[in-house]
Write an enzyme that holds these catalytic residues in place. Structure first.
Site, PDB file in Angstrom:
ATOM      1  N   THR A  25     -13.334  57.900   7.289  1.00  0.00           N
ATOM      2  CA  THR A  25     -14.161  58.246   6.135  1.00  0.00           C
ATOM      3  C   THR A  25     -15.164  59.309   6.544  1.00  0.00           C
ATOM      4  O   THR A  25     -15.890  59.127   7.517  1.00  0.00           O
ATOM      5  CB  THR A  25     -14.885  56.976   5.642  1.00  0.00           C
ATOM      6  OG1 THR A  25     -13.903  56.112   5.082  1.00  0.00           O
ATOM      7  CG2 THR A  25     -15.953  57.297   4.606  1.00  0.00           C
ATOM      8  N   HIS A 174      -4.817  49.623   3.151  1.00  0.00           N
ATOM      9  CA  HIS A 174      -5.965  49.238   3.981  1.00  0.00           C
ATOM     10  C   HIS A 174      -6.255  47.754   3.734  1.00  0.00           C
ATOM     11  O   HIS A 174      -6.861  47.395   2.734  1.00  0.00           O
ATOM     12  CB  HIS A 174      -7.159  50.096   3.573  1.00  0.00           C
ATOM     13  CG  HIS A 174      -8.333  50.038   4.499  1.00  0.00           C
ATOM     14  ND1 HIS A 174      -8.425  49.141   5.543  1.00  0.00           N
ATOM     15  CD2 HIS A 174      -9.463  50.796   4.553  1.00  0.00           C
ATOM     16  CE1 HIS A 174      -9.575  49.357   6.180  1.00  0.00           C
ATOM     17  NE2 HIS A 174     -10.218  50.346   5.600  1.00  0.00           N
ATOM     18  N   ASN A 177     -10.875  45.716   8.151  1.00  0.00           N
ATOM     19  CA  ASN A 177     -12.311  46.024   8.106  1.00  0.00           C
ATOM     20  C   ASN A 177     -13.068  45.344   6.975  1.00  0.00           C
ATOM     21  O   ASN A 177     -14.047  45.878   6.460  1.00  0.00           O
ATOM     22  CB  ASN A 177     -12.531  47.547   8.102  1.00  0.00           C
ATOM     23  CG  ASN A 177     -12.033  48.170   9.400  1.00  0.00           C
ATOM     24  OD1 ASN A 177     -11.809  47.461  10.381  1.00  0.00           O
ATOM     25  ND2 ASN A 177     -11.838  49.475   9.413  1.00  0.00           N
ATOM     26  N   TYR A 179     -12.592  44.680   3.819  1.00  0.00           N
ATOM     27  CA  TYR A 179     -12.622  45.132   2.427  1.00  0.00           C
ATOM     28  C   TYR A 179     -11.797  44.175   1.552  1.00  0.00           C
ATOM     29  O   TYR A 179     -11.419  43.088   1.995  1.00  0.00           O
ATOM     30  CB  TYR A 179     -12.178  46.597   2.345  1.00  0.00           C
ATOM     31  CG  TYR A 179     -13.174  47.490   3.065  1.00  0.00           C
ATOM     32  CD1 TYR A 179     -14.467  47.640   2.561  1.00  0.00           C
ATOM     33  CD2 TYR A 179     -12.864  48.111   4.269  1.00  0.00           C
ATOM     34  CE1 TYR A 179     -15.422  48.408   3.228  1.00  0.00           C
ATOM     35  CE2 TYR A 179     -13.808  48.880   4.943  1.00  0.00           C
ATOM     36  CZ  TYR A 179     -15.087  49.017   4.417  1.00  0.00           C
ATOM     37  OH  TYR A 179     -16.024  49.768   5.085  1.00  0.00           O
ATOM     38  N   ASN A 234     -19.294  44.641   8.552  1.00  0.00           N
ATOM     39  CA  ASN A 234     -19.833  44.334   7.214  1.00  0.00           C
ATOM     40  C   ASN A 234     -20.319  42.883   7.095  1.00  0.00           C
ATOM     41  O   ASN A 234     -20.187  42.266   6.032  1.00  0.00           O
ATOM     42  CB  ASN A 234     -18.780  44.596   6.125  1.00  0.00           C
ATOM     43  CG  ASN A 234     -18.544  46.082   5.896  1.00  0.00           C
ATOM     44  OD1 ASN A 234     -19.485  46.868   5.957  1.00  0.00           O
ATOM     45  ND2 ASN A 234     -17.297  46.456   5.640  1.00  0.00           N
TER      46      ASN A 234
HETATM   47  C1  LIG Z   1     -16.735  57.957  11.004  1.00  0.00           C
HETATM   48  C2  LIG Z   1     -15.741  56.810  10.926  1.00  0.00           C
HETATM   49  C3  LIG Z   1     -15.086  56.559   9.727  1.00  0.00           C
HETATM   50  C4  LIG Z   1     -14.110  55.548   9.642  1.00  0.00           C
HETATM   51  N1  LIG Z   1     -13.429  55.379   8.462  1.00  0.00           N
HETATM   52  C5  LIG Z   1     -12.398  54.509   8.398  1.00  0.00           C
HETATM   53  C6  LIG Z   1     -11.580  54.426   7.228  1.00  0.00           C
HETATM   54  O1  LIG Z   1     -11.770  55.171   6.260  1.00  0.00           O
HETATM   55  N2  LIG Z   1     -10.570  53.508   7.226  1.00  0.00           N
HETATM   56  C7  LIG Z   1     -10.328  52.686   8.285  1.00  0.00           C
HETATM   57  O2  LIG Z   1      -9.393  51.873   8.222  1.00  0.00           O
HETATM   58  N3  LIG Z   1     -11.061  52.758   9.415  1.00  0.00           N
HETATM   59  C8  LIG Z   1     -12.077  53.662   9.498  1.00  0.00           C
HETATM   60  N4  LIG Z   1     -12.782  53.786  10.674  1.00  0.00           N
HETATM   61  C9  LIG Z   1     -12.339  53.054  11.879  1.00  0.00           C
HETATM   62  C10 LIG Z   1     -11.409  53.959  12.713  1.00  0.00           C
HETATM   63  O3  LIG Z   1     -10.184  54.203  12.036  1.00  0.00           O
HETATM   64  C11 LIG Z   1     -11.076  53.301  14.061  1.00  0.00           C
HETATM   65  O4  LIG Z   1     -10.520  52.039  13.827  1.00  0.00           O
HETATM   66  C12 LIG Z   1     -12.286  53.164  14.978  1.00  0.00           C
HETATM   67  O5  LIG Z   1     -13.023  54.376  15.035  1.00  0.00           O
HETATM   68  C13 LIG Z   1     -11.875  52.758  16.395  1.00  0.00           C
HETATM   69  O6  LIG Z   1     -10.985  53.716  16.937  1.00  0.00           O
HETATM   70  P1  LIG Z   1     -11.488  54.830  18.008  1.00  0.00           P
HETATM   71  O7  LIG Z   1     -12.125  54.065  19.129  1.00  0.00           O
HETATM   72  O8  LIG Z   1     -10.256  55.566  18.442  1.00  0.00           O
HETATM   73  O9  LIG Z   1     -12.490  55.699  17.314  1.00  0.00           O
HETATM   74  C14 LIG Z   1     -13.804  54.748  10.768  1.00  0.00           C
HETATM   75  C15 LIG Z   1     -14.494  54.998  11.971  1.00  0.00           C
HETATM   76  C16 LIG Z   1     -15.433  56.010  12.067  1.00  0.00           C
HETATM   77  C17 LIG Z   1     -16.121  56.277  13.387  1.00  0.00           C
END
Ligand SMILES: Cc1cc2nc3c(=O)[nH]c(=O)nc-3n(C[C@H](O)[C@H](O)[C@H](O)COP(=O)(O)O)c2cc1C
Length: 363
Positions: A25, A174, A177, A179, A234
């Site tokens: 996001t 999705h 997380n 939701y 959350n």
């Molecule tokens: C800025 C940001 C936005 C995110 N938005 C979403 C999202 O829209 N949908 C989702 O399923 N996870 C979202 N996440 C979680 C990421 O998809 C991911 O699971 C998380 O960053 C851990 O992976 P990483 O360590 O490779 O960053 C978001 C994480 C971050 C940092």
């Protein structure tokens, strides 16, 4: 031995490599809650991923929970997303749309006519969200009636149809997380009686109905799903028996011929096995119940990802934060090049800074 840089067939979608961009996001939707020109550029820059999973995108106006997140319910949004998918495809990439309904993680000021958010429960989450007024406590939700759920399932189906119309290679539902779909799934939130509350089968019913509707509309080979059994994001407690609940979900998903199962290991954005935590979740138990491809995510670097693929523990690895700061992450990992550091500014909302200004390798 299989490598992170080998091609992969994900249902009907052919990936050039197994470096997947996780859904992120970025809160930059323009008027009408649609992607604008900067978003087209952002995804185009990242087309070297084997697969891009888009930022979470609401299936309906009631599915929104944060300011500036895009939707996929209007014709105008479909046309705007078409610019994104065309740009990614022209650059040789693949992209699926993440279908989102936030449930109770929302604020009335973001919803039509100032409505209360909807959920499995009327208990408020101990969480905050971003609204026009800043970082604000989420509103108290209204528990959906059972007779409202068919329309909700139809919204997912309509959104999936729109995603294909907009040129996406598929969708990811999705269900992670905390939701809406997880608000039904977990007994820590779902306090309903009747066909959608109580037993694991009842709590999983809405998710399974959504997956059946989406796969009926666009085909299992273009559909994935994201789960996060151990995430307490959350202000949401774990299910009382995560292993039994999520094993059941995957068993029910198995016959749908899905392209992939995408699992967040541990606490999203945090520890994969929190220190001192008694419960050790067995992710391999999910994989062994699922016939399609298995994607894993959460805090992996290139070397860890490569060993997971070599060991056959996953078919592909999703990277989130590394893709924010490294548009050409797949190439950098393959060539063992240094990575750009992530800046906090511009993570959520704002302009080009922190969004489309991270440099790719030049030579
Ligand atoms: C800025 C940001 C936005 C995110 N938005 C979403 C999202 O829209 N949908 C989702 O399923 N996870 C979202 N996440 C979680 C990421 O998809 C991911 O699971 C998380 O960053 C851990 O992976 P990483 O360590 O490779 O960053 C978001 C994480 C971050 C940092």
């Amino acid at each position: 031995m299989t490598s992170l840089f080998d091609p992969l067939k994900l249902g009907d979608i052919s990936l050039a490599n197994r470096v997947v961009m996780a859904p992120l996001t970025r809160s930059r939707a323009v008027d009408g809650l649609k992607p604008g020109p900067m978003t087209v550029e952002y995804y185009r820059q990242r087309a070297g991923a084997g697969l891009i999973i888009s930022e979470a995108t609401q299936i309906s106006p009631m599915g929104q929970g944060y300011i500036g997140t895009p939707g996929i319910y209007s014709e105008e949004q479909v046309a705007a997303w078409r610019e994104v998918t065309d740009a990614v495809h022209a650059a040789g990439g693949k992209i699926v749309l993440q279908l989102w309904h936030v449930g109770r993680i929302s604020h009335s000021s973001l919803l039509p006519d100032g409505a209360a958010p909807v959920s499995s429960t009327n208990r408020r989450a101990n969480a905050k969200t971003f609204t026009a007024a800043g970082y604000t406590d989420v509103s108290t939700p209204r528990a959906l009636r059972d007779d409202e759920l068919p329309a909700l399932v139809a919204d997912y189906r309509h959104a999936a149809r729109n995603a294909i119309k907009a040129g996406f290679d598929g969708v990811e539902v999705h269900a992670a997380n905390t939701y809406l779909l997880e608000q039904f799934l977990r007994d820590s939130i779902n306090d309903r009686t009747g066909p959608y509350g109580g037993s694991i089968a009842n709590r999983a019913r809405l998710l399974i109905e959504v997956m059946q509707a989406v796969t009926k509309e666009i085909g299992g080979g273009r559909t994935g799903v994201r789960l996060s059994p151990m995430t307490t994001f959350n202000g949401t407690p774990l299910d009382s028996d995560p292993q039994a609940t999520y094993n059941y979900v995957v068993e029910q998903l198995a016959p749908l011929g899905l392209a992939y199962l995408h699992v967040i290991e541990g606490e999203t954005g945090g520890a994969r096995q929190p220190e001192g935590a008694k419960l050790v979740f067995d992710y391999a138990a999910l994989r062994s119940r699922f016939p399609g491809a298995f994607l894993i995510n959460n805090g992996f670097d290139g070397a860890e990802a490569q060993s997971l693929i070599e060991a056959g523990k996953a078919d592909a690895v999703a990277f989130g934060r590394l893709f924010i700061s490294n548009p050409d992450l797949a190439r950098r990992l393959r060539e063992s090049k240094p990575l750009n550091a992530l800046r906090e500014e511009g993570m959520y909302g704002g302009g080009a800074e922190g969004y489309i200004d991270y440099p790719a390798l030049t030579a």
